[in-house]
Structure formats: C-alpha cells, structure tokens
Design a protein around this motif. Structure first.
Motif, mmCIF file in Angstrom:
data_model
loop_
_atom_site.group_PDB
_atom_site.id
_atom_site.type_symbol
_atom_site.label_atom_id
_atom_site.label_comp_id
_atom_site.label_asym_id
_atom_site.label_seq_id
_atom_site.Cartn_x
_atom_site.Cartn_y
_atom_site.Cartn_z
ATOM 1 N N LEU A 233 0.848 -1.185 0.000
ATOM 2 C CA LEU A 233 0.000 0.000 0.000
ATOM 3 C C LEU A 233 0.886 1.239 0.000
ATOM 4 O O LEU A 233 1.154 1.855 1.043
ATOM 5 N N LEU A 234 1.381 1.600 -1.171
ATOM 6 C CA LEU A 234 2.242 2.760 -1.338
ATOM 7 C C LEU A 234 1.580 3.754 -2.287
ATOM 8 O O LEU A 234 1.037 3.355 -3.332
ATOM 9 N N THR A 235 1.649 5.010 -1.949
ATOM 10 C CA THR A 235 0.993 6.038 -2.767
ATOM 11 C C THR A 235 1.710 6.238 -4.088
ATOM 12 O O THR A 235 1.073 6.371 -5.141
ATOM 13 N N GLU A 236 3.039 6.224 -4.066
ATOM 14 C CA GLU A 236 3.814 6.606 -5.240
ATOM 15 C C GLU A 236 4.137 5.428 -6.165
ATOM 16 O O GLU A 236 4.470 5.647 -7.330
ATOM 17 N N PHE A 237 4.074 4.199 -5.672
ATOM 18 C CA PHE A 237 4.566 3.057 -6.453
ATOM 19 C C PHE A 237 3.508 1.965 -6.545
ATOM 20 O O PHE A 237 2.703 1.779 -5.621
ATOM 21 N N GLU A 238 3.551 1.245 -7.658
ATOM 22 C CA GLU A 238 2.708 0.062 -7.857
ATOM 23 C C GLU A 238 3.595 -1.082 -8.332
ATOM 24 O O GLU A 238 4.566 -0.884 -9.080
ATOM 25 N N VAL A 239 3.246 -2.285 -7.900
ATOM 26 C CA VAL A 239 4.079 -3.463 -8.154
ATOM 27 C C VAL A 239 3.204 -4.580 -8.722
ATOM 28 O O VAL A 239 2.059 -4.764 -8.304
ATOM 29 N N GLU B 163 9.788 7.729 -0.955
ATOM 30 C CA GLU B 163 9.678 9.184 -0.872
ATOM 31 C C GLU B 163 10.507 9.885 -1.938
ATOM 32 O O GLU B 163 10.080 10.893 -2.504
ATOM 33 N N THR B 164 11.691 9.356 -2.221
ATOM 34 C CA THR B 164 12.594 10.023 -3.165
ATOM 35 C C THR B 164 12.695 9.310 -4.510
ATOM 36 O O THR B 164 13.162 9.888 -5.478
ATOM 37 N N GLY B 165 12.291 8.045 -4.567
ATOM 38 C CA GLY B 165 12.445 7.278 -5.799
ATOM 39 C C GLY B 165 13.819 6.688 -5.991
ATOM 40 O O GLY B 165 14.111 6.099 -7.038
ATOM 41 N N GLU B 166 14.705 6.846 -4.999
ATOM 42 C CA GLU B 166 16.044 6.279 -5.114
ATOM 43 C C GLU B 166 15.962 4.745 -5.058
ATOM 44 O O GLU B 166 15.250 4.186 -4.222
ATOM 45 N N CYS C 244 8.002 -2.775 -11.238
ATOM 46 C CA CYS C 244 7.735 -1.727 -10.251
ATOM 47 C C CYS C 244 7.673 -0.393 -10.999
ATOM 48 O O CYS C 244 8.648 -0.001 -11.661
ATOM 49 N N LYS C 245 6.556 0.305 -10.901
ATOM 50 C CA LYS C 245 6.371 1.564 -11.623
ATOM 51 C C LYS C 245 6.024 2.670 -10.635
ATOM 52 O O LYS C 245 5.219 2.487 -9.710
ATOM 53 N N ARG C 246 6.638 3.825 -10.892
ATOM 54 C CA ARG C 246 6.305 5.002 -10.087
ATOM 55 C C ARG C 246 5.142 5.721 -10.737
ATOM 56 O O ARG C 246 5.179 6.035 -11.937
#
Length: 546
Positions: free
Chosen positions: A316-322, A413-416, A529-531
């Motif tokens: 359950l992440l706002t920025e990423f989907e897997v 948070e940063t996408g690193e 994995c996509k942002r």
C-alpha cells in the motif's frame, strides 16, 4: 546358445546330439503378418466397369515379378512384401469393342495406384487399431475382489484340467535371473511354497523354455538331466512365461502318468502362459500406476505450496505500484518473485532463479526465499543482502545450492533505487525517451565466497518503471530459435509505458507467448515496479552506476 541364459547351459547337453523318443521340442517361429487381401467385390466391380468402358479386362495377381506374356502390367503395393501384386490388362471378349491400349494404360495405372493407396490405408488402420488397443489405461475394476494369488491359481487349474493334467506350477525368475522360485501352483502341497528357489544353472528344460521353446517330457524317468522340478510326475510340459520383451519365468503342467501331448495341447499351454504373463504384467502396471499417482499428488501439493509462497497482496504505497508473475516450466520449479515493505519503510523487490532438477530447484528456491526474508529484518543495502544470502548458501549447504538473484530497494519518498544482481538475472529501467539494461552474467550465488555482483544506484521519476527478469525470460526464444532479448522487451514496455504495472507485466507475458514460447523450457519470472505519475512531473536526477 546365445542370450542372457547362455552361461547356464551345461556344454554337454545338446538336443541335436542327444535325441530321445520321450522328448519333443516345439520351436516357435517368428510370426509374420498375413497379407491383406485386395477387396474381391470392389475389384470385380471396377474390372467389369473398366471392361464395359474400354474393352480390356483387369486382372490382379499376387507376386511382384512381372509376367512377360502380359501386354501391360503395373505393380500394386500390398503394404507388406507378401501382399504385393500386379495389375495387368488382358483383352476382353472378342465381341466387345476395345479402345487403343495406349489410351487404356493411364486409366489402368490410376486404378493400380488407387489399389496401392487403399492397401496402405488398410494396413495403417490395422496397425493403428492395435496401437489404440494397447493404449487403453490399466485400471482396477470396481468389483474386483480376487487377490492375484487366487486369479493365478484359477488360471493354472483351468489350464491343467483343459489338457487333462493333475497339477501346474508357475516359477518366476529372481532379479538376478539366477534362480526360479515357485510363486503359484495348483494340485501341489502348500508346503512347496516354502522350498528354496531352484538354481537356473543346469535346469535344462527351463532354460530351453526361456529362449522361446516348448519342452514336452513324455516320460520324465527317462530324461532325468532335463530336471523336471516335481519328480513324482510321469510327464510334463514346460513353456515360457514372458512379456513381449522380458522373460518372467516358466509354466510347468504335470501328468501323473507317462503320456503324449498333442500339438494342440502344447499350444494351449502356451496360451495359458500368456494369460499368466498378462495377469502379472497388469498387476505390475497397477502397482506402478498407484505409485505414480501418489507421486503426482505429492508434486501437486508441492506446486500449490510453492505457488502460495508468492506474494498476493500488493504494498500500500501512494507513489509506487508493483506486479509480477512466475511461470514454472514444470509443476515445481526454481523461480520465484517477492516483495515486502522493510521496517524502515523502504520497498524491497526480489527475483530468484534456483538451479537444479525441478524438485531440487523448488527446494533450493524455498531455501533462498526463506534466507532472503530472514536477512530483511535489519537495515541493509542491496549489495549487503545479496552478499549475506551468498554466505548462507555457501556455508549452509553441501555445495549443491546455487541461484541467480536480483534485488532492489526503493525509497518511496525520493524514488532512489539500490540494485544488486547476481548470476544471470537482468533489470530494465524504462524512461520516457530511453531505456537502460542492467544484466548480470556471472556465477550464481553459492559458487564462491565472493560472487561477482552487478550493482547500480538509480532514481525512478514519475512514469518510469524498473523491471526484473529471471534467466528463463532472458533466454526465451522465438519460433525460429532466435533469442528475443532484453532490447525487444524494453521496446515493448516503452510502447505501453503509460499503462499500470500489471498491464506491463502482462505485455511481457504475451510477447513471450506470441513469439512461440508459450510452453517454456525454463522457469520464467517478471517483476515490474512503476512510479505513478506522468513523465516530466519531476526534475530529472542524475543516475550513477557501479
């Protein structure tokens, strides 16, 4: 004497050198297929119609040699050498009008070809029906209550009584083909089953039968060197019990008095032996089938267990989907994918490809996945986890656990992204206007203290995706046998980069299937994995690779 029983024959025994009026040997001749006859009614109908149309008569004769007295003839294939024949043209009745021979030849040749094709079809159908009969599955009948011992005894009793004898015994070879043990009987004391096995060496009648001959001892007292196993009987018949490829033993049928056995009675004894062999082979097939069915159930259980170990709940992440999928080449395989949210909030993704035979690979994959989850309990980098995983395989196995492994940690948070690859796995970074391929082509984990690793530090901007590929996906080929390659896969992903992660994983699966690789020869795993977001919503960051 040649074959597996040659060493058991005493050199001094020879049927040709020592004939005896009380001994008869029936030598079995190899069976030959009966020629398939050309349909007389159909050929007669064709011949009459041909004569009315041309004035020439068609004649068919068996034999492939041409008759020089015939004005014209053509060969007819009978599908077997004994059934080959020739179709010839002879003048019809003098009153009929004949067309020119040259004009009749093409039609007669066409009829000969049709007869050849018909014979081949009939012969093929004859063979195919027998093959289908052999393909009927062996199954236990619902009302089958008799034990094998009862069935064998009934067959022995019926066979002995049919040729007017008082006892019968079935002797089967041991695993080393060095002795014969009494396994079933009728008309003999039950204590006979307690006697030790008879040595095959010197058992001349049994040896002669095992090479395919029926041995008839019309007076056992006059033939002691033929070793009748039950000396109190006056006459006996010994025939082989065997499958089409394996000798199983011998069948003895005993008569209390000296007597002759007709050829029909000897043939009947061989038929009884065939029935015994069929019962024994059926019992063996049922045993093997039951064991195989139990093994299949265990494999199915292992496959379900392995499938249950794959992640089914997305983070359950706002920025990423897997999203991802694993396809084993067999029921159980060595591939897996996994994802989890680490205690510090970072997202961890993994793709594993354990080596070995299907079951061994499945066990190795379970060990690798369990070790990985154990090592994710404390803070680490991607390189550190892969190194610790290699130490676990190197130190905790007998040197037979190897795996390719890809691991990435993403800061939501940063996408690193921190990437580490070992073995033959690869990663694709898909951007709006470009793509990068990170491929490891070194030794798998578990092969040394310090395996070669491919590492990279990345940043995933909105709209970009990172894809992990197992070795089986990288090695996938098209119908021409050419490797599809990471570049083609990356191009496919770029064309659909605006779609969600689940769709991108599906596009790669369809690419492999459409290329002709739906039935994979190797296990395959894809993890995407996509942002979330659109390209250009975030300032481009520098990317470093090591």
């Amino acid at each position: 004497m040649e074959g597996p029983f040659a060493g058991h024959f005493p050199p001094r025994i020879s049927v040709a050198q020592q004939p005896h009026p009380a001994l008869r040997l029936h030598f079995e001749e190899p069976p030959t297929a009966a020629p398939l006859p050309v349909g007389e009614l159909s050929l007669q109908f064709i011949s009459e119609a041909f004569a009315r149309a041309t004035g020439w008569q068609l004649q068919y004769q068996l034999g492939s040699s041409a008759d020089n007295s015939q004005r014209w003839s053509a060969p007819v294939d009978g599908a077997t050498p004994d059934a080959d024949g020739r179709l010839s043209l002879v003048p019809s009745s003098p009153s009929s009008t004949q067309i020119d021979l040259e004009a009749a030849r093409p039609l007669a040749l066409a009829i000969a070809n049709l007869l050849s094709e018909s014979n081949r079809l009939k012969y093929g159908l004859w063979q195919r029906e027998a093959e289908l009969a052999a393909g009927v599955p062996v199954a236990v009948r619902p009302n089958e209550q008799q034990h094998l011992a009862e069935r064998l005894q009934c067959v022995l009793q019926g066979g002995a009584e049919a040729i007017h004898c008082e006892a019968a015994a079935l002797y089967l070879l041991d695993e080393t083909t060095s002795s014969l043990k009494l396994r079933a009987m009728w008309g003999l004391p039950q204590t006979k089953l307690l006697e030790p096995a008879r040595p095959l060496r010197g058992a001349v009648a049994d040896l002669e039968a095992l090479v395919g001959h029926a041995v008839v001892l019309e007076d056992t007292s006059l033939l002691p060197h033929w070793r009748c196993p039950e000396g109190e009987f006056g006459a006996a018949v010994c025939v082989p019990v065997s499958t089409s490829s394996t000798p199983l033993g011998t069948l003895w049928i005993f008569s209390r008095t000296q007597r002759e056995f007709t050829s029909s009675q000897t043939n009947l004894a061989e038929i009884i032996a065939g029935r015994l062999a069929a019962d024994l082979e059926r019992e063996m097939l049922l045993t093997v089938g039951a064991s195989a069915k139990q093994g299949d159930k265990q494999i199915e259980t292992a496959a379900r267990w392995q499938q249950d170990r794959l992640p089914s709940v997305v983070p359950l992440l706002t920025e990423f989907e897997v999203s991802g999928w694993t396809q084993q080449a067999r029921s159980v395989g060595g591939d897996f994918h996994d994802w989890t949210v680490l205690p510090d909030g970072r997202l961890a993704l993994a793709v594993g490809d354990a080596q070995g035979a299907p079951l061994q690979a499945g066990l190795n994959a379970a060990a690798v996945q369990a070790a990985m989850r154990a090592h994710t309990g404390y803070r680490h980098s991607a390189k550190e986890l892969v190194t610790r995983l290699n130490d676990t395989l190197w130190q905790g196995s007998a040197g037979d656990q190897f795996a390719s492994f890809g691991y990435v940690i993403i800061n939501p948070e940063t996408g690193e992204a921190d990437l580490a690859l070992a073995g033959k796995v690869a990663a694709l970074l898909i951007r709006e206007d470009s793509r990068e391929i990170f491929a490891a082509d070194g030794a798998p984990l578990g092969t040394g203290v310090e395996p070669p690793l491919k590492t990279a530090k990345l940043i995933l901007d909105p709209g970009e995706c990172l894809v992990l590929l197992s070795e089986g996906v990288r090695a996938a080929t098209d119908q021409a046998g050419l490797r599809i390659g990471e570049a083609v896969m990356a191009a496919t992903l770029r064309r659909h980069c605006s779609e969600p992660a689940e769709s991108l994983a599906g596009w790669l699966r369809r690419l492999l299937e459409r290329a002709g690789s739906s039935e994979a020869e190797d296990d395959r795993t894809v993890l995407v994995c996509k942002r979330r977001g659109n390209f250009g919503n975030s300032k481009k960051s520098k990317r470093k690779r090591s």
